[in-house]
Design an enzyme around this catalytic site. Structure first.
Site, short mmCIF file in Angstrom:
data_model
loop_
_atom_site.label_atom_id
_atom_site.label_comp_id
_atom_site.label_asym_id
_atom_site.label_seq_id
_atom_site.Cartn_x
_atom_site.Cartn_y
_atom_site.Cartn_z
N ASP A 71 0.87 -1.24 -0.11
CA ASP A 71 0.03 0.15 -0.09
C ASP A 71 0.74 1.26 0.20
OD1 ASP A 71 0.94 -0.43 2.59
OD2 ASP A 71 -0.86 -0.27 3.45
N HIS A 294 23.70 5.12 -18.79
CA HIS A 294 22.47 5.43 -17.88
C HIS A 294 22.68 4.71 -16.37
CE1 HIS A 294 19.51 7.81 -20.54
NE2 HIS A 294 20.68 8.42 -20.36
N ASP A 311 26.05 12.67 -13.61
CA ASP A 311 24.97 13.22 -14.81
C ASP A 311 23.76 13.41 -13.65
OD1 ASP A 311 23.05 13.75 -16.71
OD2 ASP A 311 23.79 12.14 -17.80
N ASP A 322 19.89 19.22 -16.48
CA ASP A 322 20.72 18.14 -16.75
C ASP A 322 22.11 18.44 -17.21
OD1 ASP A 322 21.47 15.51 -17.97
OD2 ASP A 322 20.10 15.54 -19.76
N HIS A 396 25.65 8.20 -28.85
CA HIS A 396 24.24 8.91 -28.54
C HIS A 396 24.30 10.17 -29.03
CE1 HIS A 396 26.10 11.28 -25.35
NE2 HIS A 396 26.69 10.22 -24.77
N HIS A 400 19.73 17.28 -26.69
CA HIS A 400 17.93 17.03 -26.64
C HIS A 400 17.56 18.25 -25.89
CE1 HIS A 400 18.42 16.26 -22.41
NE2 HIS A 400 19.61 15.60 -22.58
N HIS A 407 14.07 14.97 -21.33
CA HIS A 407 14.19 14.84 -22.58
C HIS A 407 12.87 15.49 -23.07
CE1 HIS A 407 17.24 11.33 -22.56
NE2 HIS A 407 17.72 12.50 -22.21
N GLU A 425 26.12 17.69 -24.94
CA GLU A 425 26.75 16.66 -24.30
C GLU A 425 27.32 15.55 -25.10
OE1 GLU A 425 23.80 13.81 -22.55
OE2 GLU A 425 22.19 15.25 -22.86
N TYR A 429 33.30 6.65 -24.50
CA TYR A 429 33.12 5.61 -23.48
C TYR A 429 33.84 4.52 -24.05
CZ TYR A 429 29.19 8.86 -22.91
OH TYR A 429 28.44 10.17 -23.02
N ARG A 464 31.75 12.19 -20.21
CA ARG A 464 30.73 13.16 -20.64
C ARG A 464 30.86 14.43 -20.00
NH1 ARG A 464 27.01 9.75 -20.36
NH2 ARG A 464 25.53 10.22 -18.70
N GLU A 466 28.39 17.69 -20.11
CA GLU A 466 26.98 18.15 -20.54
C GLU A 466 26.60 19.44 -19.83
OE1 GLU A 466 23.83 15.32 -19.41
OE2 GLU A 466 22.46 16.37 -20.66
N1 GLY Z 1 20.61 12.63 -18.07
C1 GLY Z 1 20.12 12.04 -19.21
C2 GLY Z 1 20.86 12.53 -20.43
O1 GLY Z 1 21.75 13.37 -20.17
O2 GLY Z 1 20.17 12.72 -21.33
MN MN Z 2 20.98 15.18 -21.23
MN MN Z 3 22.26 14.03 -18.59
#
Ligand code: GLY
Ligand code: MN
Ligand code: MN
Length: 496
Positions: A71, A294, A311, A322, A396, A400, A407, A425, A429, A464, A466
């Site tokens: 619950d 991720h 991230d 982000d 990737h 975005h 996103h 970003e 990798y 990364r 970003e």
């Molecule tokens: N944090 C997810 C992305 O960078 O798209």
């Molecule tokens: Mn992002």
């Molecule tokens: Mn991100």
């Protein structure tokens, strides 16, 4: 006539953009009783959406609570498009808009307050509170929802309202004439499965009203939401500032021997200190974990000489930041880490330079890619830059859209205009098993021989960088610049 704003609120209730704008201005300048900034926003958003829909019946239904265990539920979060139009984060609400119809053009359906429920899960909104939050005048009980829709779709009168103090209104037959039923469906997008309930709801209505034509609100929301107002940019700035503060804090706190989970907890504490939540689960990946895009487990002990990729994004009023930083746990980059980091940084700078009104995410991505590929060739991680070899190390998109969804809706070919906010970003990798999955062809054998030495040198590094960027008249503004980004600035703040 008394200047109590009642007339202005009637104008708002017409849902017509020009009338709503005039009314908002009137309330702001001539009447003490102004709408909140947030309600003003939602008034204008509804008017704009109705202007685009033109006619028919627009229907939005609340998100549901999701069960966590027995619950216990997850915290409720309103469906973003309904939140965009109402500013209301309460389960069980629904919204009907009737562009092109006579009044009422906007009706909000609200669950009746229930003291026994409130005892367990907290206060429910009163009619007045819902009015103040949304700027919607006509508020009715959710029990009336289906009969209201039936009346609207069949053109029958419908006279009940929640508040008895108001005069009765009629649902005229404008919606019935056009038979357009607007729901958010996400047709042709990867998001379509998220709107399963809307599809089922449309089926139910279609069974009772065979003449209706289903229309998808998704493209309308995408086009409206992609340009941010000053209010929205203010929310995003706050979320981004909090996120950058967390990054700065981690840079001062981190040391070899600490666990990813402690950094995760620290980041969350910075968000909560400012009353924010996270817009997505934090990614705190050290050493090889930084090569999982991720990664969310966040439970590894961090060793000296490793990099940590974080991230993260605070969320303020549903607007999410982000921002990613990748830093050396011990405060100084090794030569290999620095070499790869500088390639990613240069790719990010190249991407920034491509941002201006008229450009697209596709162009920003291509700018980053050119720099990234040249860097990979220089260090020997690809044998040539013409094909897709780079995808072994960068798989990737570069950007975005950012907003209520981390996103946010929009495409790679949406033409940039001032007020749009996107991420930039690029990353690299070098996953330890990346080469194991290459097809066994003679071409690949040769490629493996060429890149093996560089791979051995750089494997298990994940980077990364970003940042969040606002498109401006002149080009762009970097919103997340307060989190150190260059090797020198990071090492300086880390002070070692
Ligand atoms: N944090 C997810 C992305 O960078 O798209
Ligand atoms: Mn992002
Ligand atoms: Mn991100």
């Amino acid at each position: 006539m008394k200047r109590d704003g009642r007339l202005a609120r009637r104008w708002i209730a017409t849902g017509r953009l020009a009338a709503a704008m005039a009314a908002v201005l009137f309330l702001q300048t001539a009447v003490g009783d102004t709408l909140t900034e947030k309600a003003t926003e939602t008034v204008l958003r509804r008017a704009r959406l109705m202007e685009r829909a033109g006619s028919g019946l627009v229907v939005l239904i609340s998100g549901e609570t999701k069960n966590f265990s027995n619950d216990v539920d997850y915290p409720f979060r309103q469906e973003n498009n309904l939140f965009y139009l109402t500013g209301i984060n309460q389960v069980g609400i629904a919204l009907a808009l009737r562009p092109g119809a006579q009044e009422p053009r906007e009706v909000l359906f609200l669950p009746r307050r229930d003291p026994s429920r409130e005892r367990w899960t907290g206060r429910m909104l009163s009619v007045e509170e819902a009015r103040r939050l949304s700027g919607i005048w006509d508020i009715r009980e959710t029990g009336e929802w289906e009969s209201f829709l039936d009346a609207a779709l069949s053109g029958k009168d419908h006279e009940k309202r929640l508040s008895s103090s108001e005069e009765h209104t009629r649902v005229d037959n404008a919606a019935a004439d056009s038979s357009d039923l607007w729901l958010i469906l996400g047709n042709g997008t990867a998001l379509a499965p998220l709107f399963r309930r809307e599809r089922v709801f449309a089926d139910t209505l279609a069974a009772r009203h065979p003449r209706i034509r289903r229309k998808d609100l998704y493209p309308l929301f995408r086009d409206l939401r992609i340009v941010k107002s000053a209010y929205e940019i203010g929310r995003l700035r706050k979320a981004i500032d909090i996120t950058c503060e967390a990054h700065q804090g981690v840079m001062q706190k981190i040391r070899p021997g600490i666990n990813e989970s402690e950094l995760d907890g620290f980041i969350h504490s910075v968000f909560r200190k400012h009353g924010a939540q996270w817009g997505f689960p934090s990614i705190v990946g050290s050493g090889p974990n930084a090569t999982t895009l991720h990664y969310e487990q966040n439970d590894r002990w961090i060793e000296d000489g490793e990099m940590v990729l974080m991230d993260i994004g605070a969320e303020v009023d549903h607007y999410s930041a982000d921002v990613t930083r990748t830093i050396p746990a011990g405060g100084r980059f090794t030569q290999e880490q620095k070499t790869l980091y500088e390639i990613v940084l240069a790719a990010q700078e190249a991407a920034f330079s491509a941002i201006r009104p008229g450009a697209t995410i596709r162009e920003v991505h291509n700018a980053a890619l050119t720099t990234l590929k040249a860097g990979l060739l220089r260090v020997g991680l690809v044998a040539d830059t013409t094909g897709n070899q780079y995808r072994m190390w960068f798989m990737h998109g570069t950007s975005h859209w950012l907003g209520l969804d981390v996103h946010d809706p929009g495409t790679r070919d949406t033409i940039f205009a001032p007020g749009m906010v996107l991420t930039v970003e690029p990353g690299l990798y070098i996953r330890e098993d990346a080469l194991d999955y290459l097809e066994k062809t003679s071409g690949n054998e040769k490629l493996l021989q060429t890149i093996r030495p560089a791979f051995e040198r750089y494997k298990n590094i994940g980077i990364r960088i970003e940042d969040d960027v606002l498109v401006t008249q002149e080009g762009y503004e970097l919103l997340s610049g307060s989190a150190p980004r260059t090797v020198e600035a990071i090492e300086m703040l880390m002070g070692r």
